[in-house]
Design a protein around this motif. Structure first.
Motif, mmCIF file in Angstrom:
data_model
loop_
_atom_site.group_PDB
_atom_site.id
_atom_site.type_symbol
_atom_site.label_atom_id
_atom_site.label_comp_id
_atom_site.label_asym_id
_atom_site.label_seq_id
_atom_site.Cartn_x
_atom_site.Cartn_y
_atom_site.Cartn_z
ATOM 1 N N GLY A 1 4.733 0.598 7.149
ATOM 2 C CA GLY A 1 4.524 -0.393 6.103
ATOM 3 C C GLY A 1 4.938 0.161 4.763
ATOM 4 O O GLY A 1 5.343 -0.579 3.867
ATOM 5 N N ASN A 2 4.842 1.461 4.599
ATOM 6 C CA ASN A 2 5.300 2.115 3.377
ATOM 7 C C ASN A 2 6.615 2.815 3.667
ATOM 8 O O ASN A 2 6.962 3.053 4.813
ATOM 9 N N TRP B 1 3.666 8.641 0.940
ATOM 10 C CA TRP B 1 2.778 7.563 1.374
ATOM 11 C C TRP B 1 2.560 7.605 2.882
ATOM 12 O O TRP B 1 1.450 7.457 3.363
ATOM 13 N N PHE C 1 -0.674 -0.074 9.578
ATOM 14 C CA PHE C 1 0.654 0.500 9.305
ATOM 15 C C PHE C 1 0.655 2.025 9.310
ATOM 16 O O PHE C 1 -0.388 2.650 9.393
HETATM 17 C C1 LIG Z 1 1.850 1.057 1.366
HETATM 18 O O1 LIG Z 1 1.484 0.110 2.363
HETATM 19 C C2 LIG Z 1 0.312 -0.624 2.055
HETATM 20 C C3 LIG Z 1 0.051 -1.561 3.189
HETATM 21 O O2 LIG Z 1 1.167 -2.327 3.457
HETATM 22 C C4 LIG Z 1 0.502 -1.405 0.761
HETATM 23 O O3 LIG Z 1 -0.701 -2.049 0.425
HETATM 24 C C5 LIG Z 1 0.875 -0.447 -0.346
HETATM 25 O O4 LIG Z 1 1.179 -1.149 -1.503
HETATM 26 C C6 LIG Z 1 2.115 0.320 0.070
HETATM 27 N N1 LIG Z 1 2.452 1.246 -0.968
HETATM 28 C C7 LIG Z 1 3.660 1.377 -1.410
HETATM 29 C C8 LIG Z 1 3.893 2.348 -2.496
HETATM 30 O O5 LIG Z 1 4.565 0.742 -0.933
#
Ligand SMILES: *[C@@H]1O[C@H](CO)[C@@H](O)[C@H](O)[C@H]1NC(C)=O
Ligand SMILES: *[C@@H]1O[C@H](CO)[C@@H](O)[C@H](O)[C@H]1NC(C)=O
Ligand SMILES: *[C@@H]1O[C@H](CO)[C@@H](O)[C@H](O)[C@H]1NC(C)=O
Ligand SMILES: *[C@@H]1O[C@H](CO)[C@@H](O)[C@H](O)[C@H]1NC(C)=O
Ligand SMILES: *[C@@H]1O[C@H](CO)[C@@H](O)[C@H](O)[C@H]1NC(C)=O
Ligand SMILES: *[C@@H]1O[C@H](CO)[C@@H](O)[C@H](O)[C@H]1NC(C)=O
Ligand SMILES: *[C@@H]1O[C@H](CO)[C@@H](O)[C@H](O)[C@H]1NC(C)=O
Ligand SMILES: *[C@@H]1O[C@H](CO)[C@@H](O)[C@H](O)[C@H]1NC(C)=O
Ligand SMILES: *[C@@H]1O[C@H](CO)[C@@H](O)[C@H](O)[C@H]1NC(C)=O
Length: 515
Positions: free
Chosen positions: A289-290, A295, A307
């Motif tokens: 997801g990231n 992350w 995720f």
């Molecule tokens: C990382 O993934 C989570 C869940 O999808 C999300 O809430 C968060 O914003 C993401 N962080 C970044 C830096 O993309």
């Protein structure tokens, strides 16, 4: 004269000659003859007696350079440049597998295209290549995780988790066939290459060429790839084997790594950072997801959140991805194309290999061996197993060498005919040349003689008679007439009565008239 008695037979004649009235002629002929023979023979030896034969080579520049049968120095080699060797371009069809001249990893040619003047793209079925330097940018590294259903039994037997690394690169090359294009970009032909590396695949186990001193950057790249392939596969096994699919051996993942920044030029900070990659992943457990390593490393994907699976693998994925990215960059001959090549600079290489010693020790420790790693494959100690120390002396010669696609070309190169035939050809040509030179010399000399005195047109025998008479002026050149007699036009005009009347001594004719 007697021949006239047998009119049915063909008549042959001889030329009446006189010595040239110049003392210098004989020495000039001897000297000039020697000079002419030498000169003509040298030219003929250099240029005659070669066949063009076809050979195949993968270094046409060298072949063309070496093609001159008389080397690179001296008169003969200069003259022999006329015997032209030539090489023809090679057609590389799409899907062909090949190496670059750095011979590290194999590539597949996946597409070829050009940009038209109206900005449309013209796809080509093949690349017609003739040893031009290529200019490439790596665009993506893909790490495929393979389990027991996706790799061969022998590989599964040796390692529960297998890895196949693929790298996409976009290259351009100036084939020189569009010199009038409006911009540099439109002059170029573009193509995509997919490079692959699989430590466990016995068909391509090593880099094709490995040399620690000569190709130090690629040596370090291969060291990192071989160690971190194992470490990453082990880390993946360790994470996944606690789940039912892991115990079942059903490993499957796709991890795509692209450059995070879209800046045209990158810095050393960018490439050393763990945010260099933008990560896309799909695993048997979940997807990412990231999209950055920091992350993902915090992820609690599988049981907690939906995720970011397998948090512990991402540190090694970062190193493995960079090792592959910069190995391909080096193999394709790029030191700085948008971003600095981490394998080409001592400080960057030291940063990239900083954990190499540690991870090798870990892999070879008793608790890791064959247990948590799920692998019985050992570290290859012919490669480097220690972190790079930039202060060691002597420094290895890091850096990428210019790359060319390695393929074979058909060349026509001159080869000597057999000695006998060459001798014959040279003799024949010598004779023709010398004959021509002699004829020209004679022509000039005859002209000079003709101008120098009116006596010149008299045959030796009639000269005395003429001097006694010493009367009428010389007629126009080339139109000598027989005074007091019938004009002498040609053999046919002389009939029996003429022969009776005209005594030989009275015909003042030039050689040319009779011959
Ligand atoms: C990382 O993934 C989570 C869940 O999808 C999300 O809430 C968060 O914003 C993401 N962080 C970044 C830096 O993309
Ligand atoms: C071979 O010659 C071509 C044309 O002169 C040149 O562009 C290319 O760089 C040369 N290749 C090598 C390997 O020297
Ligand atoms: C290679 O291509 C890049 C753009 O893709 C360009 O900026 C660079 O100047 C090229 N390098 C050479 C040596 O042609
Ligand atoms: C590496 O390259 C150097 C220089 O070209 C050569 O002398 C040496 O023999 C090579 N080493 C191996 C192992 O091929
Ligand atoms: C680069 O990315 C940033 C955001 O990540 C965006 O604002 C910018 O327009 C992009 N630049 C280019 C040249 O694509
Ligand atoms: C490097 O090793 C240190 C400890 O030796 C470890 O903390 C760190 O996570 C490692 N980094 C990577 C990228 O493996
Ligand atoms: C490597 O570079 C990163 C980012 O610049 C830095 O945080 C790290 O300390 C460096 N490691 C070494 C061993 O130089
Ligand atoms: C291998 O793993 C098992 C179970 O996780 C453990 O009991 C055993 O001690 C490990 N073996 C070694 C050599 O570490
Ligand atoms: C030919 O010879 C005769 C007698 O020897 C002489 O009178 C006459 O001038 C000569 N003609 C020419 C054209 O030389």
């Amino acid at each position: 004269m007697r021949a006239t008695k047998f009119p049915a037979l063909p008549r042959f004649s001889y030329t009446i000659t006189r010595d040239y009235p110049y003392a210098w002629v004989t020495p000039a002929v001897i000297l000039g003859g020697i000079v002419a023979i030498t000169f003509v023979t040298i030219i003929n030896v250099a240029t005659i007696g070669f066949d063009l034969v076809a050979t195949s080579t993968n270094n046409p520049n060298q072949t063309l350079h070496d093609a001159n049968p008389y080397g690179h120095h001296g008169l003969l080699s200069l003259l022999a440049r006329g015997v032209k060797a030539s090489c023809t371009a090679t057609t590389l069809p799409i899907n062909i597998q090949m190496f670059t001249t750095n011979y590290a990893i194999p590539y597949t040619l996946s597409s070829v295209w050009r940009e038209n003047e109206d900005n449309t793209q013209e796809n080509l079925g093949s690349l017609v290549y003739m040893n031009q330097p290529i200019n490439c940018t790596v665009t993506e590294v893909i790490i495929q995780v393979l389990g027991k259903y996706t790799q061969t039994p022998i590989l599964t037997a040796r390692s529960r988790v297998g890895l196949l690394l693929k790298t996409h690169a976009t290259c351009s090359v100036d084939l020189g066939n569009r010199p009038s294009a409006s911009s540099v970009a439109k002059r170029l032909t573009y193509f995509n290459l997919i490079g692959s590396y699989n430590l466990l695949d016995e068909t391509i186990p090593h880099f094709l060429l490995r040399n620690e001193t000569d190709k130090a950057s690629l040596f370090w790249g291969e060291s990192l790839l071989s160690v971190y392939s194992l470490i990453t596969a082990g880390a993946y096994h360790e994470e996944a084997s606690v789940f039912s699919w892991g115990q079942d051996g059903t490993y499957n993942a796709y991890i795509g790594l692209t450059r995070q920044s879209n800046a045209t030029t990158g810095s050393a900070e960018e490439v050393t950072s763990d945010e260099f990659f933008h990560v896309q992943c799909f695993t048997e457990a979940n997807y990412c997801g990231n999209h950055t390593i920091p992350w993902l490393s915090q992820g609690k994907g599988v049981d907690g959140h939906a995720f970011d699976p397998y948090a512990s693998i991402w540190g090694t994925i970062d190193i493995l991805g960079k090792a592959m990215w910069f190995t391909v960059m080096t193999d394709l001959g790029q030191n700085d194309n948008a971003i600095p090549n981490m394998l080409a600079y001592p400080d960057l290489l030291a940063n990239l290999t900083r954990n190499l010693t540690t991870v090798v020790q870990y892999w070879e420790s008793p608790e890791a061996t064959g247990n948590i790693t799920g692998s019985t494959i050992g570290i290859d100690h012919t490669l480097s197993t220690k972190s790079f120390d930039p202060s060691t002396a002597p420094q290895p010669a890091l850096g990428a060498e210019p790359a060319f696609l390695s393929t074979d070309y058909i060349c026509q190169v001159p080869r000597s005919k057999s000695p006998g035939i060459r001798l014959l050809l040279i003799l024949m040509s010598d004779i023709v040349f010398l004959q021509t030179i002699w004829s020209i010399f004679k022509l000039i000399l005859d002209y000079k003689v003709g101008r120098d005195g009116h006596n010149s047109r008299h045959c030796e025998g009639c000269l005395e008679t003429h001097i006694q008479e010493s009367a009428a002026p010389v007629g126009p050149a080339g139109a000598t007439t027989i005074t007091n007699r019938k004009p002498y036009i040609g053999r046919k005009s002389i009939d029996e009565s003429d022969v009776e009347m005209v005594s030989y001594e009275q015909i003042n004719v030039t050689e040319r008239h009779v011959s």
